[in-house]
Design an enzyme around this catalytic site. Sequence first.
Site, short mmCIF file in Angstrom:
data_model
loop_
_atom_site.label_atom_id
_atom_site.label_comp_id
_atom_site.label_asym_id
_atom_site.label_seq_id
_atom_site.Cartn_x
_atom_site.Cartn_y
_atom_site.Cartn_z
N GLY A 116 0.83 -1.20 0.00
CA GLY A 116 0.00 0.00 0.00
C GLY A 116 0.87 1.25 0.00
N THR A 117 1.95 1.20 0.74
CA THR A 117 2.87 2.33 0.80
C THR A 117 3.44 2.65 -0.58
OG1 THR A 117 3.49 1.89 3.10
CG2 THR A 117 5.07 3.12 1.78
N GLN A 164 -7.60 0.82 4.24
CA GLN A 164 -8.43 0.36 5.37
C GLN A 164 -9.87 0.05 4.95
OE1 GLN A 164 -7.70 -0.55 8.39
NE2 GLN A 164 -5.54 0.04 8.35
N ASN A 196 -7.21 5.04 9.26
CA ASN A 196 -6.76 3.79 9.87
C ASN A 196 -6.79 3.81 11.39
OD1 ASN A 196 -4.66 5.76 9.18
ND2 ASN A 196 -3.27 4.39 10.27
N CYS A 225 8.27 6.10 16.38
CA CYS A 225 9.38 6.59 15.57
C CYS A 225 10.36 5.46 15.33
CB CYS A 225 10.05 7.77 16.24
SG CYS A 225 11.16 7.29 17.56
N THR A 233 9.46 -8.35 -11.51
CA THR A 233 8.76 -9.60 -11.82
C THR A 233 7.45 -9.66 -11.04
OG1 THR A 233 10.86 -10.70 -12.19
CG2 THR A 233 8.95 -12.12 -11.77
N GLY A 289 -2.88 -5.94 0.28
CA GLY A 289 -3.35 -7.33 0.41
C GLY A 289 -3.58 -7.79 1.83
N HIS A 290 -2.66 -7.45 2.73
CA HIS A 290 -2.68 -8.11 4.04
C HIS A 290 -3.72 -7.54 4.99
CE1 HIS A 290 -0.35 -5.20 6.63
NE2 HIS A 290 -0.15 -4.69 5.44
#
Lengths: 380, 358
Positions: free
Chosen positions: A69-70, A182, A154, A322, A240, A203-204
């Site tokens: 997602g990042t 989310q 989130n 952090c 890939t 996905g997760h």
Amino acid sequence: MSVYLDHAATTPMVEPALVAMNQQLRKLGNPSSLHTPGRSARKDIEQSRESLAKVVGCIPSEIIFTGSGTESDNTALKGLFWKGRKEGKNLVLISAIEHHAILDPAQWLQEHEGAQVIEIPVDSNGVVEIEALDTLLSQRADEVAVISVMHANNETGAIQPIAAIVQAANEYSIPVHSDAVQSFGKVGLNFAELGLTAMSLSGHKIGGPLGIGVLVLKRGLELPALLHGGGQEREIRSGTLNAPAIVALSAAAECSIPVEEIQQLRQLLENGIKQAVPDAYINSTGEKLPGIVNATYPGTESDTLLLLLDAEGIAASTGSACSAGVQRPSHVLLAMGHNEKSARSSLRFSIGTSTTRAEIERVLEVLPVVIERARAANLR
Amino acid sequence: MRLIAAMSGGVDSAVAAARAVDQGHEVIGVHLALSSNPQKYRSGARGCCTVEDSHDARRAADVVGIPFYIWDMAEEFHEGVVENFLSEYAAGRTPNPCLRCNEKIKFAAVLDRARAMGFDGVVTGHYARTRQSPSGKTLHRAVDISKDQSYVLSVLTVEQIEGAYFPLGDTEKIDIRKEAAERGLSVANKPDSHDICFVPSGDNAGWLHERLGSEVGPIVDQEGKEIGKHKGAYTYTIGQRKGLGLSVPTEDGSPRFVLKIEPKTNTVVVGARADLAIRTMYGEKPVWCGPAVALTPTEGFVQIRAHGQPLPCTYYLDGDKLVATLAAPLLGLATGQAMVIYDGDRVVGSATVCETLA
């Protein structure tokens, strides 16, 4: 009894995703190869792309598989900014409650690429103030390269007025990206109906595997790539193709999440919290994701709460830390009007498909003692 | 018992946590984040609280098999240790921040929090021992005298000592490293930390200059005659000989030493070595690690540096001041240092030196 209430961080893979991933891991063939095994792997990916496109309301070619997602957020925000900059636009509008996967690239664009970032404020429920956006656009619309507002937050679960934002942006033909990581699978999410330019998924968070993300990007739109190489995924994301993760993600997206049951468990938890800790209050009470309960427990520190709950076998979340692992007061809660102290006294429970009533009851059973101890331990 | 192990990311605290587990305690590892702007990597033997140290602490906790958390004590550390360090220097004294850290952070903020959360005490990798006595737990020197840290723990009250666990006190440091290696702890060969952890460059004077300014002032002899200039009286310490930069030599060519620092007038007074000699020291805010010191003089030992020699003395309480009179004169004692009284290997108590007499 161990209790897992951090499903917004990550949630167990669902059985169909595990099966699909396992099968695909045993298959041979690079999806970009031209021979039979390669074509077979490619076929599996394209079938997944098509079924996923149906789930999120886009056409298959609008789906770009990424690593997270990042990565999707970075690709969209930076790409749309660079595209706009060619037309002399350098303004990046984001909400004040974005995930770090948007906040930090926006900051980076400001520090390194000459962008000016403006954060759109939110109200005390954690919802973007559309009037503030309207005002901004009425004054500076021609400078705006991109608007990025998450679909649902989130930390609090607050659902954002994406349709209204897109409508406002459309008047000036400004591209809108939304981080829907989310929301995906938990609330209705239709890319075409929302009228978005780009949308990020992961996905997760829906019972798929880690290491797979999706950038839904409007057909025909070219964006500068972050990763250059084999030219996969419209030359926007080389590398890939991760066939096992892609088929598993698609399988997970096909499974529906028991939204009503999750909502009932949330209600049980929210009511129980208010009963057990009378001065606690829930953050975001408007329209929100079914499984998120973010509450403030005055007089506590969230890292103490987390430790004490963990010692009871209960997993919850304090938000981001952090690089050294030190808890920071949530920028989301601060944007909603919390002070540092109350932001540090807040904790998120997030409910998922596998959550049971017994888990919620266990939390409510230990919560009074945990809060009492955390208050005693709060020396500040 | 349920114990919090303070884990710095070094070898000592890692083995201490492991030993506490072996002794049958329920242990939770905690790394204290003491800087709000941690550096990424350690540089040499200096400093702590880097991201790398917190990672080392986490991995040690994994190997020991205990839960691990990071506690943000940056605010408490800044207020209780760093600001105190600055104000002491600004007042012309020479503070010892490790004592303040034990007094205000490890066995105060951490121990109080641990107790409130239902834990019985705090385990650290300090080289010191405690013993049960009819009057309660007492504090003693470590077996490894070269590593003994009882000096910097001498600020602990009886109540704090009750909650303090030092599993390493009966072992030589070299054996701790061996044990760490046997236990599979990757920090077995990590260098010891030295100096002051929040001055990562090791340049104490430079660090103080940045924060306290560099106002030029006079260096005078005992008659008050100016014989040189300095850039901030606070960077000097009593007994210091080097770095004075004096161009006026003494009549007999003997070196000069810092005798006195007068912060109000920003003046450094220098004189002959013999003038450094003191025989009696007074300490304020005494803390007793056991029964309080009597008003009648008692024979014992006083130590005035972390790894200094114990000096024979008689000590007694005069009002609210701890007094120690030395059997033999001592050359150079800075105010602000801790005077720690020992009865054999037992720590009787300590106070902060506020005045000395020849």
